[in-house]
Design a protein around this motif. Structure first.
Motif, PDB file in Angstrom:
ATOM      1  N   ASP A   1     -13.747   9.947   5.488  1.00 21.22           N
ATOM      2  CA  ASP A   1     -13.780  10.613   6.750  1.00 21.22           C
ATOM      3  C   ASP A   1     -12.549  10.176   7.688  1.00 21.22           C
ATOM      4  OD1 ASP A   1     -15.142  11.722   9.254  1.00 21.22           O
ATOM      5  OD2 ASP A   1     -15.787   9.897   9.807  1.00 21.22           O
TER       6      ASP A   1
ATOM      7  N   SER B   1     -17.768  12.845  11.843  1.00 18.78           N
ATOM      8  CA  SER B   1     -18.443  11.674  11.376  1.00 18.78           C
ATOM      9  C   SER B   1     -19.986  12.044  11.302  1.00 18.78           C
ATOM     10  CB  SER B   1     -18.058  10.580  12.090  1.00 18.78           C
ATOM     11  OG  SER B   1     -16.807  10.095  12.348  1.00 18.78           O
TER      12      SER B   1
ATOM     13  N   THR C   1     -13.199   7.687  15.757  1.00 13.32           N
ATOM     14  CA  THR C   1     -12.981   7.226  14.389  1.00 13.32           C
ATOM     15  C   THR C   1     -11.291   6.951  14.462  1.00 13.32           C
ATOM     16  OG1 THR C   1     -14.422   8.822  13.331  1.00 13.32           O
ATOM     17  CG2 THR C   1     -12.958   7.821  11.812  1.00 13.32           C
TER      18      THR C   1
END
Ligand SMILES: Nc1nc2c(ncn2[C@@H]2O[C@H](COP(=O)(O)OP(=O)(O)OP(=O)(O)O)[C@@H](O)[C@H]2O)c(=O)[nH]1
Ligand SMILES: [Mg+2]
Lengths: 646, 383
Positions: free
Chosen positions: A306, A236, A287
């Protein structure tokens, strides 16, 4: 009924054999993986191969014409169609007639009218009806700025009328087989009923290939790129920083992120915040679901996905990877960290195997956080060496893998040549952005029947609701009728959008948002497939698959409970039977009814899903013919659907 | 289960009188009663009476009936057994041979007569009447959008509620829809817990999920409990335990029950022992395949060679309608025991039992390798 099934099976196996052959040829010789496994590692770029050669027939004639002649030809055909409503006359015949009559509409019409072949009512009747129907096509008004395409159907070839015109379909040969019409045998066969005429309205479409060229020809090629790698590899951060450098994130927002992340004591995650948007993700610095962003390179328009690196979120990663054309495999160069992610059960391997099994063939590997090892060339080389061996084994061609040294945090070698002396000293290759730009966009299977796999459902503005997902094959226009499977519910497409930009038509490969009407939101779930009602997908809860078993701690037996991943669908399932164990490289049967399947074996198995799902044979639609089997959070096998049972 | 009376003659013919006291006893009864047995219990029967004026009226009478069982249904949700069969004892209201359905419920006494009490049936009575009770455990396995609220007793795993909703994913600039959807989901799970978990009985509530769902949910639930002053939850907070699972599907309970912390807390459940044993079998299959076999044919052959160290067998094999087949399985069990082997009868209501059932229902870990068994190709395995 059972007889029908037999016929279907027979069909299938014939085709599958054929497909095997074709497939074998399409793979390069220096491909490391054994021939039989190539199928698992299907090359997405080739997915339209068969349909391409299909439509060539007519294109070939046209290809010899000059541009002005082509324009003339088009307008002649359009006029003829208006006069004759010749929508049932094969496009290629029209082309030939027009050319032979030297672009004289009047003469061409006469020739056609005199040809006994077309005298039959079925070619020239229903003029009025069809005419009004064709004008419903919403795409036509939209495309009025384009020269030759008038508001009449350009390709007669798309019309399906039972098996009358078998070789004139624009669909692949496979999808024309009786098998593909199995869900609606009645409609397919009864070409003279009014119901069928109604259904035809949708079919009277432009040639999808040409339309695609027309709609998208001007634009930059679109590319869907997933960023994968072990947790905390810096995915990220790398992408957030790249987006910032590209001006996709303005300075004010970045400043805000910096301030707020500092308050949380997580300033090192400020770039990751660009993609990690939920409170939970930001607080934890991890994430959890796939983040999306758009950006452009010199020649490509890229949609970035992502992926989360954490093991527990692999289901989300898989659903993202299903939408991707290419992948960035980010690895952490920090001493000990690369090893954790790669050697000791980390996600570097699993992610790479997963994307490969899902059809991704091109890979870039940013060797990230090189700042932590003082830009050491030795470290870079060491990691590259290790990864090269593994990736080759996983089925990536060496020429399709690019390694890039970089640092997501300091921003070295992202969008411009490095400035760090220690790196400049030994690296002279492309920066990350250039590597991304060098990816090849795959062909989109726009000519196949429409399929979209739903991976998100949400409320739109007003009362309507939207689904979004990747258009796997075919095209979809506003106003189209679609069938939601496995529930087999119909709905109408109210509007379409790609990345919040409204569209009238979307194509295979697009990640589209579809506003639906005529269906209840609670009847739709993630993993459902939207498809063309005339060519619906199969629905079954039992099927056979040819699987490759990865590294497993316990062997697979019959009765083995697994979690099945099929596109965005995640469903509990059971391996019901082990039918045969295959030789991994030749595909020949080694053993019937093996007792168990251990590491790195290949086999045909029967899988029973807890409830019916929408699926297709791999030989008919690669996108919907792949499955992943996972147990206890670990991917144990990848499979191709070879037979649909019930 | 309370054993009121036991009356067998020397040949093993006879009857028992039992009172089921808790839900699990119904499961034992279900496994105990087979087709052909006779069962006697009180029941309600609708009776038509004709008055002297000729008008007929129907009323319900309580009576005691004895039937020969032809059909058995087990309703896990209502915890009730439904036995259908013909009346075999003279009765004021019901003719001989007439069909009747007996409902066996908690606390309703019944007597059961079998033509033959085999070892498996006798063991079941011992098991059912064992007074050392294991703690009842509740488990919520969840992932975003999916939750299974289960109750685990020593021989049953029952899904009490399943919540399956779709939550919008996070999208650029639309994080609220995701967060709202998630909150609504948590609320549904919390309501299901309050509705289906009886904190008077349940000693431990496991909340299992991948990622942070369990923590998020737990925080949500207790914040809400504080806000709404929910005494039940607040008083029982210490019973909750958060564990990892790879998904919210029911079968990941397997991982939960193998978690060392969980095994410590609920030390004596049969459920986790069965999970562990099945895992041992699979490990053996991986490491020394010639010492792990499944399927009736292979297992019987291994038994003939007195090779079985541990026999894993699903209780549903003893419920089979085919009397001869049942006898064969009983014989297998007896003979393994005679040869000093260990026999574990798996409950088909537990997840590991479900899996064993799919794996032909019978498996064995051997004392020594028998590669010769592997060779004989077993296409009979195909069903
Ligand atoms: N030194 C250094 N640290 C970095 C670099 N890139 C990322 N990091 C740090 O690594 C940590 C993880 O970064 P993320 O971008 O969240 O990693 P990720 O791969 O997206 O993690 P998940 O999405 O949770 O799998 C953060 O603290 C970053 O600041 C780098 O190039 N150099
Ligand atoms: Mg991340």
């Amino acid at each position: 009924m059972s007889r029908h099934r037999d016929i279907r099976n027979m069909d299938y196996s014939d085709e599958y054999d054929g497909y095997d052959d074709i497939y074998g040829h399409s793979v390069d010789d220096d491909y490391y993986i054994s021939p039989s496994n190539r199928q698992f590692l299907y090359n997405r770029e080739n997915s339209t191969r068969s349909s391409e050669s299909d439509i060539k027939e007519e294109d070939e004639v046209e290809a010899q014409l000059s541009d002005t002649e082509k324009v003339k030809l088009e307008s002649c055909i359009d006029q003829i169609k208006v006069i004759l409503d010749s929508k049932n006359i094969p496009h290629s015949d029209l082309v030939n007639t027009v050319i032979s009559q030297n672009f004289d509409v009047q003469r061409a019409v006469n020739v056609i009218l005199e040809d006994p072949k077309y005298k039959q009512a079925k070619y020239l009747d229903k003029k009025e009806k069809v005419f009004t129907q064709t004008t419903i096509q919403p795409t036509e008004s939209e495309s009025s700025n384009v020269k030759v395409v008038a508001s009449t159907p350009k390709t007669a070839t798309n019309v399906t009328k039972g098996f009358d015109l078998p070789n004139k379909l624009t669909f692949t040969p496979r999808s024309q087989s009786p098998a593909s019409g199995r869900e609606t045998p009645v409609t397919v066969l009864s070409s003279d009923t009014t119901e069928d005429t109604k259904a035809k309205a949708k079919d009277v479409k432009f040639d999808p290939q040409q339309l695609y060229k027309k709609e998208r020809g001007e634009e930059k090629e679109h590319l869907y790129m997933i960023v994968i790698g072990h947790v905390d590899a810096g995915k990220s951060t790398l992408m957030g920083h790249l987006l910032y450098e590209l001006g996709q994130v303005n300075q004010r927002t970045m400043h805000k992120y910096e301030q707020e992340s500092r308050k949380l004591g997580k300033q090192s995650f400020m770039y990751a915040w660009v993609l990690d948007e939920t409170g939970e993700e930001r607080n934890r610095g991890i994430t959890m679901d796939v983040g999306r962003f758009q950006f452009s390179t010199k020649t490509k328009s890229v949609t970035l996905l992502d992926a989360p690196g954490h093991k527990d979120f692999i289901p989300n990663m898989i659903s993202g990877a299903g939408q991707a054309d290419v992948a960035l495999l980010v690895v952490d160069a920090t001493r000990g960290e690369f090893e954790t992610g790669f050697d000791f059960g980390g996600q570097t391997r699993e992610h790479a195997l997963l994307v490969r099994s899902l059809g991704v063939t091109q890979l870039a590997v940013p060797i990230n956080k090189l700042d932590t090892v003082s830009w050491s060339k030795e470290r870079f080389d060491e990691i590259v060496k290790k990864l090269k061996g593994f990736l080759k084994q996983a089925g990536f061609k060496e020429s399709d893998v690019t390694f890039v040294p970089c640092s997501g945090l300091s921003g070295q070698n992202l969008t411009s040549k490095p400035t760090e002396n220690e790196l400049v000293a030994w690296y002279d290759g492309p920066c990350l952005l250039e590597v991304i730009d060098n990816f090849r966009s795959p062909e989109r299977p726009v000519s196949k029947p429409f399929r979209l796999s739903i991976n998100d459902i949400f409320k739109g503005t007003g009362a309507a609701f939207c689904v979004s997902g990747r258009v796997e094959t075919g095209t979809l226009s506003v106003g189209d009728k679609v069938l939601l499977c496995p529930n087999r519910e119909s709905a109408i497409v109210k509007s379409l959008a790609i990345e919040d930009v409204s569209k009238t038509i979307v194509f295979a490969g697009d990640q589209a948002t579809v506003t639906l009407s005529g269906i209840e939101m609670q009847n739709v779930s993630v993993g459902n497939i939207l498809c063309d009602p005339q060519y619906p997908v199969s629905v079954a809860s039992k099927f056979q698959a040819r699987i490759v078993v990865f590294n497993v701690t316990v062997p697979i037996t019959k009765g083995f409970p697994v979690v099945l991943h099929h596109q965005s669908l995640v469903e509990p399932a059971v391996v019901r039977k082990l039918i045969s164990q295959l030789n991994k490289s030749t595909g020949e049967v080694l053993k019937k009814h093996p007792r168990f399947l251990g590491n790195n074996t290949s086999a045909i198995v029967e899988i029973q899903v807890s409830r019916p799902i929408a699926l297709e044979l791999y030989s008919e639609c690669k996108e919907l013919g792949r499955v992943m089997l996972r147990v206890g959070g670990v991917t144990i096998a990848a499979g191709l659907i070879t037979k649909i049972i019930l | 289960m309370k054993l009121v009376e036991k009356n067998f003659d020397k040949e093993g013919v006879g009857y028992v009188v039992l009172i089921p006291e808790e839900s699990e006893d119904m499961w034992h009864a279900y496994n105990l009663i087979s087709k052909g047995d006779s069962v006697r219990s009180t029941t309600i029967r609708k009776v038509q009476t004709e008055s002297s004026t000729g008008s007929s009226s129907s009323n319900r009478v309580r009576t005691t009936l004895t039937i020969t069982v032809e059909n058995i249904d087990f309703d896990t949700q209502a915890c009730m057994l439904r036995l259908k069969g013909r009346n075999i004892e003279e009765n004021q209201y019901v003719k001989m041979g007439a069909y009747h359905t007996l409902d066996l419920e908690l606390n309703r006494k019944f007597s059961l007569r079998k033509a033959e009490w085999d070892s498996v049936a006798l063991e079941r009575i011992d098991l059912a009447c064992d007074p050392t009770k294991s703690a009842d455990v509740a488990a919520v396995v969840m992932q975003e959008g999916l939750a299974n609220v289960c109750l685990i007793t020593s021989s049953m795993t029952i899904v009490r509620a399943k919540i399956d909703v779709s939550i919008p994913r996070k999208r650029k600039g639309f994080v609220q829809q995701y967060e709202k959807g998630l909150t609504r989901f948590y609320d549904q799970v919390m309501q299901a817990i309050l509705r289906h978990i009886n904190f008077d009985i349940v000693k431990c509530v496991l909340i299992a999920s991948p990622g942070f769902v369990r923590d998020q949910f737990f925080d949500y639930m207790f914040q809400t409990a504080v806000k709404t002053d929910n005494k039940v939850l607040l008083d029982n907070k210490s019973k909750f335990m958060l564990v990892h699972s790879s998904s919210g599907f029911k079968h990941s309970l397997k991982e939960v029950l193998q978690d060392p912390a969980v095994m410590n807390k609920i030390s004596d459940t049969k459920a986790s022992a069965e999970v562990k044993l099945l895992e041992t079998f699979y490990m053996m299959l991986q490491l020394e395949p010639a010492r792990a076999f499944y399927g009736k044919k292979h297992v019987e052959k291994a038994n003939e060679a007195q090779a079985i160290e541990t026999l894993l067998i699903s209780d549903n094999l003893f419920r089979c309608q085919d009397v001869k087949l049942r006898k064969e399985y009983v014989k297998l069990v007896d003979s393994v025991k005679e040869n000093g082997g260990d026999v574990r009868i798996f409950s088909s209501l537990h997840i590991s039992g479900e899996q064993l059932e799919q794996l032909t229902g019978v498996a064995a870990i051997l004392r020594f390798p028998m590669p010769e068994l592997e060779e004989d190709d077993d296409s009979a395995e195909d069903d």
